[in-house]
Design a protein around this motif. Structure first.
Motif, PDB file in Angstrom:
ATOM      1  N   ALA A  11       0.804  -1.133  -0.032  1.00 38.87           N
ATOM      2  CA  ALA A  11       0.097   0.047  -0.038  1.00 38.87           C
ATOM      3  C   ALA A  11       0.870   1.295  -0.107  1.00 38.87           C
ATOM      4  CB  ALA A  11      -1.025  -0.124   1.143  1.00 38.87           C
ATOM      5  N   SER A  12       1.592   1.336  -0.995  1.00 38.15           N
ATOM      6  CA  SER A  12       2.735   2.566  -0.891  1.00 38.15           C
ATOM      7  C   SER A  12       3.106   2.971  -2.302  1.00 38.15           C
ATOM      8  CB  SER A  12       4.023   2.146  -0.144  1.00 38.15           C
ATOM      9  OG  SER A  12       4.833   1.379  -1.122  1.00 38.15           O
ATOM     10  N   ARG A  13       3.739   3.978  -2.721  1.00 38.52           N
ATOM     11  CA  ARG A  13       4.144   4.296  -3.908  1.00 38.52           C
ATOM     12  C   ARG A  13       5.250   3.326  -4.334  1.00 38.52           C
ATOM     13  NH1 ARG A  13       3.884   8.880  -0.837  1.00 38.52           N
ATOM     14  NH2 ARG A  13       3.277  11.052  -1.532  1.00 38.52           N
ATOM     15  N   GLY A  14       5.554   2.426  -3.590  1.00 32.38           N
ATOM     16  CA  GLY A  14       6.491   1.332  -4.269  1.00 32.38           C
ATOM     17  C   GLY A  14       5.690   0.545  -5.490  1.00 32.38           C
ATOM     18  N   PHE A  15       4.409   0.832  -5.493  1.00 40.47           N
ATOM     19  CA  PHE A  15       3.300   0.451  -6.719  1.00 40.47           C
ATOM     20  C   PHE A  15       4.049   0.918  -8.009  1.00 40.47           C
ATOM     21  CE2 PHE A  15       0.488   1.646  -9.692  1.00 40.47           C
ATOM     22  CZ  PHE A  15      -0.017   0.386 -10.012  1.00 40.47           C
ATOM     23  N   ILE A  16       4.833   2.322  -7.810  1.00 38.31           N
ATOM     24  CA  ILE A  16       4.977   2.813  -9.269  1.00 38.31           C
ATOM     25  C   ILE A  16       6.062   2.008 -10.058  1.00 38.31           C
ATOM     26  CG2 ILE A  16       5.444   5.037 -10.340  1.00 38.31           C
ATOM     27  CD1 ILE A  16       4.169   6.439  -7.696  1.00 38.31           C
ATOM     28  N   PRO A  17       7.148   2.199  -9.442  1.00 37.56           N
ATOM     29  CA  PRO A  17       8.288   1.615 -10.245  1.00 37.56           C
ATOM     30  C   PRO A  17       7.803  -0.172 -10.191  1.00 37.56           C
ATOM     31  CG  PRO A  17       9.019   1.787  -8.006  1.00 37.56           C
ATOM     32  CD  PRO A  17       7.728   2.615  -8.103  1.00 37.56           C
ATOM     33  N   ARG A  18       7.352  -0.856  -9.407  1.00 35.59           N
ATOM     34  CA  ARG A  18       6.899  -2.094  -9.592  1.00 35.59           C
ATOM     35  C   ARG A  18       6.046  -2.381 -10.857  1.00 35.59           C
ATOM     36  NH1 ARG A  18       6.103  -6.293  -4.729  1.00 35.59           N
ATOM     37  NH2 ARG A  18       6.049  -8.306  -5.962  1.00 35.59           N
ATOM     38  N   TRP A  19       5.289  -1.481 -11.072  1.00 40.03           N
ATOM     39  CA  TRP A  19       4.131  -1.454 -12.405  1.00 40.03           C
ATOM     40  C   TRP A  19       5.435  -1.587 -13.682  1.00 40.03           C
ATOM     41  CZ3 TRP A  19       0.718   2.970 -14.117  1.00 40.03           C
ATOM     42  CH2 TRP A  19      -0.126   2.481 -15.144  1.00 40.03           C
ATOM     43  N   LEU A  20       6.082  -0.389 -13.495  1.00 43.58           N
ATOM     44  CA  LEU A  20       7.244  -0.408 -14.411  1.00 43.58           C
ATOM     45  C   LEU A  20       8.002  -1.483 -14.667  1.00 43.58           C
ATOM     46  CD1 LEU A  20       7.883   1.632 -16.801  1.00 43.58           C
ATOM     47  CD2 LEU A  20       9.774   2.226 -15.442  1.00 43.58           C
ATOM     48  N   LEU A  21       8.390  -2.111 -13.689  1.00 44.12           N
ATOM     49  CA  LEU A  21       9.179  -3.286 -13.820  1.00 44.12           C
ATOM     50  C   LEU A  21       8.507  -4.654 -14.372  1.00 44.12           C
ATOM     51  CD1 LEU A  21      11.099  -3.141 -10.368  1.00 44.12           C
ATOM     52  CD2 LEU A  21      12.297  -3.399 -12.528  1.00 44.12           C
ATOM     53  N   GLU A  22       7.104  -4.609 -14.118  1.00 43.53           N
ATOM     54  CA  GLU A  22       6.203  -5.449 -14.715  1.00 43.53           C
ATOM     55  C   GLU A  22       6.163  -5.314 -16.054  1.00 43.53           C
ATOM     56  OE1 GLU A  22       4.946  -8.394 -13.665  1.00 43.53           O
ATOM     57  OE2 GLU A  22       6.133  -8.092 -11.475  1.00 43.53           O
ATOM     58  N   ARG A 187      -4.053  -2.936 -18.096  1.00 45.15           N
ATOM     59  CA  ARG A 187      -3.023  -3.280 -18.385  1.00 45.15           C
ATOM     60  C   ARG A 187      -2.577  -4.766 -17.514  1.00 45.15           C
ATOM     61  NH1 ARG A 187      -0.691  -0.345 -22.356  1.00 45.15           N
ATOM     62  NH2 ARG A 187       1.294  -1.183 -21.925  1.00 45.15           N
ATOM     63  N   PRO A 188      -2.187  -5.857 -17.925  1.00 47.20           N
ATOM     64  CA  PRO A 188      -1.573  -6.802 -17.365  1.00 47.20           C
ATOM     65  C   PRO A 188      -0.580  -6.414 -16.084  1.00 47.20           C
ATOM     66  CG  PRO A 188      -1.922  -7.586 -19.482  1.00 47.20           C
ATOM     67  CD  PRO A 188      -2.175  -6.076 -19.487  1.00 47.20           C
ATOM     68  N   ALA A 189       0.426  -5.868 -16.653  1.00 45.21           N
ATOM     69  CA  ALA A 189       1.376  -5.445 -15.745  1.00 45.21           C
ATOM     70  C   ALA A 189       0.837  -4.759 -14.534  1.00 45.21           C
ATOM     71  CB  ALA A 189       2.720  -4.788 -16.586  1.00 45.21           C
ATOM     72  N   HIS A 190       0.040  -3.699 -14.989  1.00 50.45           N
ATOM     73  CA  HIS A 190      -0.778  -3.143 -13.595  1.00 50.45           C
ATOM     74  C   HIS A 190      -1.374  -3.968 -12.757  1.00 50.45           C
ATOM     75  CE1 HIS A 190      -3.458  -0.397 -11.840  1.00 50.45           C
ATOM     76  NE2 HIS A 190      -2.826   0.574 -12.193  1.00 50.45           N
ATOM     77  N   LYS A 191      -2.160  -4.818 -13.358  1.00 46.67           N
ATOM     78  CA  LYS A 191      -2.861  -5.787 -12.536  1.00 46.67           C
ATOM     79  C   LYS A 191      -1.746  -6.446 -11.638  1.00 46.67           C
ATOM     80  CE  LYS A 191      -6.558  -6.785 -15.808  1.00 46.67           C
ATOM     81  NZ  LYS A 191      -7.622  -6.078 -15.598  1.00 46.67           N
ATOM     82  N   ARG A 192      -0.838  -7.044 -12.129  1.00 43.95           N
ATOM     83  CA  ARG A 192       0.092  -7.781 -11.376  1.00 43.95           C
ATOM     84  C   ARG A 192       0.811  -6.980 -10.003  1.00 43.95           C
ATOM     85  NH1 ARG A 192       1.548  -9.707 -16.485  1.00 43.95           N
ATOM     86  NH2 ARG A 192       3.603  -8.417 -16.749  1.00 43.95           N
ATOM     87  N   ALA A 193       0.963  -5.752 -10.609  1.00 43.30           N
ATOM     88  CA  ALA A 193       1.718  -4.735  -9.610  1.00 43.30           C
ATOM     89  C   ALA A 193       0.819  -4.206  -8.381  1.00 43.30           C
ATOM     90  CB  ALA A 193       2.307  -3.295 -10.113  1.00 43.30           C
ATOM     91  N   ALA A 194      -0.369  -4.035  -8.905  1.00 41.90           N
ATOM     92  CA  ALA A 194      -1.557  -3.707  -7.681  1.00 41.90           C
ATOM     93  C   ALA A 194      -2.016  -4.729  -7.028  1.00 41.90           C
ATOM     94  CB  ALA A 194      -2.921  -3.400  -8.870  1.00 41.90           C
ATOM     95  N   ALA A 195      -1.916  -6.263  -7.672  1.00 40.60           N
ATOM     96  CA  ALA A 195      -2.143  -7.343  -6.691  1.00 40.60           C
ATOM     97  C   ALA A 195      -0.988  -7.308  -5.790  1.00 40.60           C
ATOM     98  CB  ALA A 195      -2.294  -8.524  -7.482  1.00 40.60           C
ATOM     99  N   ALA A 196       0.076  -6.986  -5.915  1.00 42.79           N
ATOM    100  CA  ALA A 196       1.337  -7.097  -4.880  1.00 42.79           C
ATOM    101  C   ALA A 196       1.483  -6.029  -4.043  1.00 42.79           C
ATOM    102  CB  ALA A 196       2.747  -7.290  -5.916  1.00 42.79           C
ATOM    103  N   THR A 197       0.686  -4.954  -4.636  1.00 44.72           N
ATOM    104  CA  THR A 197       0.821  -3.934  -3.480  1.00 44.72           C
ATOM    105  C   THR A 197      -0.462  -3.770  -2.585  1.00 44.72           C
ATOM    106  OG1 THR A 197       1.973  -2.528  -5.335  1.00 44.72           O
ATOM    107  CG2 THR A 197       1.015  -1.103  -3.622  1.00 44.72           C
TER     108      THR A 197
END
Ligand SMILES: N[C@@H](CCC(=O)N[C@@H](CS)C(=O)NCC(=O)O)C(=O)O
Length: 200
Positions: A11-22, A187-197
């Motif tokens: 639940a943090s801004r860590g989501f942002i680079p995680r989405w990009l990495l995905e 976007r699938p990458a967004h979904k993966r990062a959102a689930a992790a966050t």
């Protein structure tokens, strides 16, 4: 070969680079810090980011902090010409513009509850809320992305800020913003990062 570690928290801004990495589809490790337990203020992490904040990223010996800077770094290094327009591409200007606009202008303008005052707005870098909302509206019209048809790391950076602002009722739920958010969510990458966050 990449040797990337993302310092992340739920639940943090860590989501942002995680989405990009995905989006980039490259291998990375995740170090999850418990913000409530104060792990971000421990000496081991302060050596990475003296601000004691996530996200941070290491790539071998390179250390990058600030969500926007991490995304610009990763996109240039691992997505140059795809998620980051090349330096001789005219799209590079708007790409940098909207990426920096997220943390330098949108965040303070929407989160600081400042009275409307044209004189004060003229002296501060983020101006006033109404002008910022208007600039965002214009940037997303006609869309679908900030650079038109091409999705880029600028959408990850500014798009995440737009999503956070909508979720926190810091931005009016106008169709232009809601539709942008819906496109990102698909976007699938967004979904993966959102689930992790945020979890399911
Ligand atoms: N300007 C920073 C903001 C980072 C930030 O505020 N992170 C929050 C989580 S969303 C944090 O780590 N807070 C914990 C703390 O400050 O102790 C960026 O864009 O990366």
């Amino acid at each position: 070969m990449s040797d990337i570690t993302l310092y992340f928290a739920r639940a943090s801004r860590g989501f942002i680079p995680r989405w990009l990495l995905e989006e980039l589809g490259i291998a990375y490790r995740v170090e999850t810090l418990d913000l409530k337990a104060g792990e971000q203020k421990r000496p081991a992490f302060l050596a990475v980011n003296p601000m004691g904040k996530v996200p941070a990223l290491t790539d071998g010996a390179v250390v990058v902090t600030e969500a926007a800077a991490i995304c610009l770094y990763l996109a240039d290094r691992y997505g140059y010409g795809s998620l980051a327009p090349r330096v001789d591409d005219p799209a590079r200007g708007p790409y940098l513009r909207w990426s920096l606009f997220a943390s330098a202008v949108v965040e303070p303008a929407l989160w600081l509850d400042e009275p409307r005052d044209p004189k004060a707005a003229s002296g501060r870098g983020w101006g006033d809320r109404e002008a910022v909302v208007g600039a965002l509206r214009g940037a997303l019209t006609p869309g679908p992305w900030l650079l038109g048809d091409a999705f880029s790391a600028a959408d990850v950076v500014l798009g995440s800020t737009v999503s956070f602002a909508l979720l926190n009722a810091r931005l009016p739920p106008e169709p232009v913003f809601a539709a942008y958010r819906a496109r990102m969510d698909e976007r699938p990458a967004h979904k993966r990062a959102a689930a992790a966050t945020w979890g399911a």
